[in-house]
Motif scaffolding. Structure first.
Motif, PDB file in Angstrom:
ATOM      1  N   ILE A  98      -0.356 -44.984-114.557  1.00 20.36           N
ATOM      2  CA  ILE A  98       0.397 -45.055-115.698  1.00 20.36           C
ATOM      3  C   ILE A  98       0.083 -43.781-116.518  1.00 20.36           C
ATOM      4  CG2 ILE A  98       0.836 -46.083-117.904  1.00 20.36           C
ATOM      5  CD1 ILE A  98       1.940 -47.429-115.700  1.00 20.36           C
ATOM      6  N   ALA A  99      -1.241 -43.361-116.771  1.00 18.80           N
ATOM      7  CA  ALA A  99      -1.701 -42.277-117.325  1.00 18.80           C
ATOM      8  C   ALA A  99      -1.140 -40.876-116.789  1.00 18.80           C
ATOM      9  CB  ALA A  99      -3.162 -42.184-117.463  1.00 18.80           C
ATOM     10  N   GLU A 100      -1.309 -40.853-115.290  1.00 22.64           N
ATOM     11  CA  GLU A 100      -0.684 -39.709-114.834  1.00 22.64           C
ATOM     12  C   GLU A 100       0.823 -39.341-114.843  1.00 22.64           C
ATOM     13  OE1 GLU A 100      -3.963 -39.756-110.818  1.00 22.64           O
ATOM     14  OE2 GLU A 100      -2.021 -40.699-110.591  1.00 22.64           O
ATOM     15  N   VAL A 101       1.569 -40.572-114.841  1.00 20.50           N
ATOM     16  CA  VAL A 101       2.959 -40.549-115.118  1.00 20.50           C
ATOM     17  C   VAL A 101       3.236 -39.963-116.446  1.00 20.50           C
ATOM     18  CG1 VAL A 101       5.040 -41.891-115.207  1.00 20.50           C
ATOM     19  CG2 VAL A 101       3.444 -42.413-113.254  1.00 20.50           C
ATOM     20  N   TYR A 102       2.740 -40.710-117.337  1.00 20.16           N
ATOM     21  CA  TYR A 102       2.718 -40.075-118.846  1.00 20.16           C
ATOM     22  C   TYR A 102       2.379 -38.618-118.850  1.00 20.16           C
ATOM     23  CZ  TYR A 102       2.287 -39.829-123.906  1.00 20.16           C
ATOM     24  OH  TYR A 102       2.220 -39.399-125.257  1.00 20.16           O
ATOM     25  N   GLU A 103       1.152 -38.319-118.206  1.00 24.09           N
ATOM     26  CA  GLU A 103       0.971 -36.764-118.454  1.00 24.09           C
ATOM     27  C   GLU A 103       2.012 -35.897-117.856  1.00 24.09           C
ATOM     28  OE1 GLU A 103      -2.982 -35.878-117.043  1.00 24.09           O
ATOM     29  OE2 GLU A 103      -2.619 -34.057-116.495  1.00 24.09           O
ATOM     30  N   MET A 104       2.743 -36.329-116.745  1.00 26.35           N
ATOM     31  CA  MET A 104       3.650 -35.647-116.056  1.00 26.35           C
ATOM     32  C   MET A 104       4.780 -35.629-117.019  1.00 26.35           C
ATOM     33  SD  MET A 104       2.717 -34.048-113.284  1.00 26.35           S
ATOM     34  CE  MET A 104       4.099 -33.556-112.377  1.00 26.35           C
ATOM     35  N   ALA A 105       5.205 -36.845-117.735  1.00 24.14           N
ATOM     36  CA  ALA A 105       6.342 -36.621-118.388  1.00 24.14           C
ATOM     37  C   ALA A 105       6.225 -35.762-119.574  1.00 24.14           C
ATOM     38  CB  ALA A 105       6.560 -38.199-119.042  1.00 24.14           C
TER      39      ALA A 105
END
Length: 86
Positions: free
Chosen positions: A76-83
């Motif tokens: 979730i943190a990785e997806v948020y960071e990419m977003a």
């Protein structure tokens, strides 16, 4: 399935943009179509994320496997960071 239908719509829009490029369409018209595609993909992303949060994340948080819980939170943190980079 709603997601599949939305993705097929996006596919149609992408093909339309491809034709517009081939036909040397006005740049602003192309940009507006591309922005519409991005918005549609954003809606699909939101739907998938919502499903993930309400299934995978909840399962991991309620489960006994700490590694699985940490993995889901990391994702979730990785997806948020990419977003945030977009």
């Amino acid at each position: 399935m709603i997601r599949t239908r939305r993705l097929k719509t996006v596919e149609g829009h992408v093909r339309g943009v491809q034709r517009m490029v081939e036909d040397d369409a006005y740049c602003i018209d192309l940009i507006r179509q591309i922005q519409a595609i991005q918005a549609a993909l954003g809606k699909v992303t939101t739907m998938i994320l919502n499903d993930h949060l309400n299934s995978c994340l909840i399962t991991a948080v309620r489960g006994e496997d700490q590694a699985a819980r940490e993995q889901v939170l990391k994702e979730i943190a990785e997806v948020y960071e990419m977003a945030m980079k977009v």
